[in-house]
Scaffold this active site. Structure first.
Site, PDB file in Angstrom:
ATOM      1  N   TYR A   1      71.471  72.946  19.208  1.00  0.00           N
ATOM      2  CA  TYR A   1      72.369  71.928  19.736  1.00  0.00           C
ATOM      3  C   TYR A   1      73.372  72.546  20.710  1.00  0.00           C
ATOM      4  CZ  TYR A   1      76.320  68.662  19.701  1.00  0.00           C
ATOM      5  OH  TYR A   1      77.355  67.839  20.072  1.00  0.00           O
TER       6      TYR A   1
ATOM      7  N   ARG B   1      95.096  66.464   2.397  1.00  0.00           N
ATOM      8  CA  ARG B   1      94.296  67.464   3.112  1.00  0.00           C
ATOM      9  C   ARG B   1      93.527  68.320   2.114  1.00  0.00           C
ATOM     10  NH1 ARG B   1      96.222  72.268   3.947  1.00  0.00           N
ATOM     11  NH2 ARG B   1      98.357  71.561   4.341  1.00  0.00           N
TER      12      ARG B   1
ATOM     13  N   ASP C   1      71.123  73.976   9.790  1.00  0.00           N
ATOM     14  CA  ASP C   1      71.606  72.671  10.224  1.00  0.00           C
ATOM     15  C   ASP C   1      70.489  71.672   9.927  1.00  0.00           C
ATOM     16  OD1 ASP C   1      72.246  70.331  11.603  1.00  0.00           O
ATOM     17  OD2 ASP C   1      73.151  71.384  13.286  1.00  0.00           O
TER      18      ASP C   1
ATOM     19  N   LYS D   1      75.288  61.287  11.858  1.00  0.00           N
ATOM     20  CA  LYS D   1      73.934  60.900  12.217  1.00  0.00           C
ATOM     21  C   LYS D   1      73.258  60.139  11.076  1.00  0.00           C
ATOM     22  CE  LYS D   1      74.802  63.324  15.997  1.00  0.00           C
ATOM     23  NZ  LYS D   1      76.007  64.115  15.717  1.00  0.00           N
TER      24      LYS D   1
END
Length: 375
Positions: free
Chosen positions: A98, A46, A171, A196
C-alpha cells in the site's frame, strides 16, 4: 465457537445495567472514581473505553490471537506498530505494498527514526533469504497485495523471518479475518484498516492490531496509550456493527469478484486481469491453501492509460472513489489516486491499471456496468 458466532457474541454480552443487546456507545472522555485511585476499570478515555474494549475483544477472537488493540485509522495502527523498532533496525516490506505504508517507511521512519528498509518480492523466497540480514527486525507482509493482488505464502515467510530473528507482521485488510487468519499460519501480528471490510459500510475510519503473544501485546498497549492514536466510541460501535455481518458480506464480495474477474479475463479490451481466484493466477494454489475465499478486490490493465482513465469515468454503479471494502462497488486509478505517492519509486504501479472494490450488488448489474464502460 464458529467465526459467524464469534462475530456477533465475542466481547458483546448484553449490557448489565439495562440489558441492552447492542454494545452501548460510551460517549465520555473521563470516568467518575469512587475514591482517589479507585475506579471501575476505566479512568480516562484515551487509555480505555468500554465500547473500544468490546471491539478489541471481538478482533482478538476473530483473528484467534492473544489480544486486540484498536486505533483511529489503519495508518495509526501501522505507525504505532513501527514504534516497536529502534534506530538502525532493518525492515523488509513487500514490493507491492500500500502506498501509505511505503510513504510511512520511506518518508517518516527512515528519515526521522533511522530505520533502514528494503522492498522485496515476497513471492520469491530466495529473494527474501538474500535480503534478510543481522539487523532485520521485521518482515512486513500484505497478502493479497494492494493493488496487484500478489499472494504471499505467510507460513513460509514467517518461518524465514523467525529463523533470522525477525518478526512477521501481516496486513490482513484485503482478506479480513473471515478469509484468512495469519496468526494461525505463523505470523506474530496482524494489522487491519478497519475502515475497509471490517466496518464494511464506508462510514467509519479505524485500525486494529492483533498479536499472537502477550509480550508484544503489552508493549503495544503501552504505545497505544502513549502515542494516543485511538478511536472514538462511535467509531468502535460502527466497526462492531460491521463485524456482525462480515462473514455474509465476504461471501458475497467473493462471489461477485469471481464473476467479474472471469468476465474481464475474456474481454478483448482488457490486457491483463489480476485476481487470485483465476486458475492462471501465479498465487492461486497458495491462496486456496491459506484463504477461505479469494476476496472482493480485482485489478485489471487496459492497453493504455487513457483507456483506463476512460473506464474509470464511465461506470455508473461503480463509484469513482478511493478506499475499498464497502457494500457498494468502487473503481479507481491507482497510479493517480491511492498509489500516487509511489510514483517514480520501485513500487510504481502500471499506468493502465484499474482497481475494483467489488461490492455486494447483484452481479448481473455490475457486469452490465463494466461492459458499457469498457465499450
Amino acid at each position: 465457537m464458529e467465526f459467524e458466532t464469534k462475530a456477533i457474541h465475542a466481547g458483546q454480552d448484553p449490557e448489565p445495567a439495562y440489558g441492552a443487546v447492542s454494545v452501548p456507545i460510551y460517549q465520555t472522555s473521563t470516568y467518575a472514581q469512587e475514591s482517589v485511585g479507585k475506579h471501575k476499570g476505566y479512568d480516562y478515555a484515551r487509555t480505555g473505553n468500554p465500547t473500544r474494549t468490546a471491539l478489541e475483544t471481538a478482533m482478538a477472537a476473530l483473528e484467534e490471537g492473544f489480544g486486540g488493540l484498536c486505533f483511529a485509522s489503519g495508518m495509526a495502527a501501522e505507525s504505532t506498530f513501527f514504534y516497536l523498532l529502534s534506530p538502525g533496525d532493518h525492515v523488509i516490506v513487500a514490493d507491492d505494498v500500500y502506498g501509505g505504508t511505503y510513504r510511512l517507511v520511506n518518508r517518516v521512519l527512515r528519515e526521522a527514526m533511522g530505520i533502514e528498509f528494503d522492498t522485496v518480492d515476497l513471492t520469491d523466497l530466495e529473494a527474501l533469504k538474500k535480503a534478510l540480514r543481522e539487523e532485520t527486525r521485521l518482515v512486513w507482509v500484505e497478502t493479497p497485495t494492494n493493488p496487484l493482488l500478489k499472494i504471499i505464502d505467510i507460513g513460509a515467510v514467517a518461518d524465514l523471518a523467525h529463523e533470522a530473528g525477525a518478526w512477521c507482521a501481516v496486513d490482513n485488510t484485503f482478506a479480513s479475518p473471515y478469509l484468512q487468519q495469519p496468526l494461525k499460519l505463523g505470523a506474530d501480528a496482524v494489522i487491519h484498516s478497519a475502515t475497509k471490510y471490517l466496518g464494511g459500510h464506508s462510514d467509519v475510519v479505524g485500525g486494529a492490531i492483533v498479536t499472537a503473544q502477550a509480550e508484544m501485546h503489552e508493549r503495544l498497549a503501552f504505545l497505544q496509550n502513549a502515542v494516543g492514536g485511538v478511536p472514538g466510541p462511535l467509531d468502535c460501535f460502527l466497526v462492531l456493527r460491521g463485524l456482525k455481518t462480515l462473514a455474509l458480506r465476504m461471501e458475497a464480495h467473493c462471489r461477485n469478484a469471481q464473476r467479474l474477474a472471469t468476465f474481464l479475463s475474456a474481454h478483448p479490451r482488457v490486457r491483463k486481469t489480476y485476481y487470485p481466484g483465476l486458475p492462471d493466477h501465479p498465487g492461486h494454489d497458495i491462496a486456496k491453501r491459506q484463504m477461505r475465499g479469494f476476496g472482493g478486490m480485482v485489478s485489471f490493465e487496459t492497453e493504455t492509460e487513457q483507456e483506463a482513465l476512460d473506464v474509470c469515468g464511465k461506470t455508473k454503479l461503480f463509484f469513482l472513489a478511493e478506499s475499498l471494502g464497502g457494500v457498494e462497488s468502487l473503481i479507481e486509478h491507482p497510479g493517480r489516486m491511492t498509489h500516487a505517492s509511489v510514483a517514480g519509486s520501485p513500487l510504481e504501479v502500471p499506468a493502465a491499471l484499474v482497481r475494483l472494490s467489488v461490492g455486494i450488488e447483484h452481479p448481473d448489474d455490475l457486469l452490465e456496468d463494466l461492459a458499457q464502460a469498457l465499450g
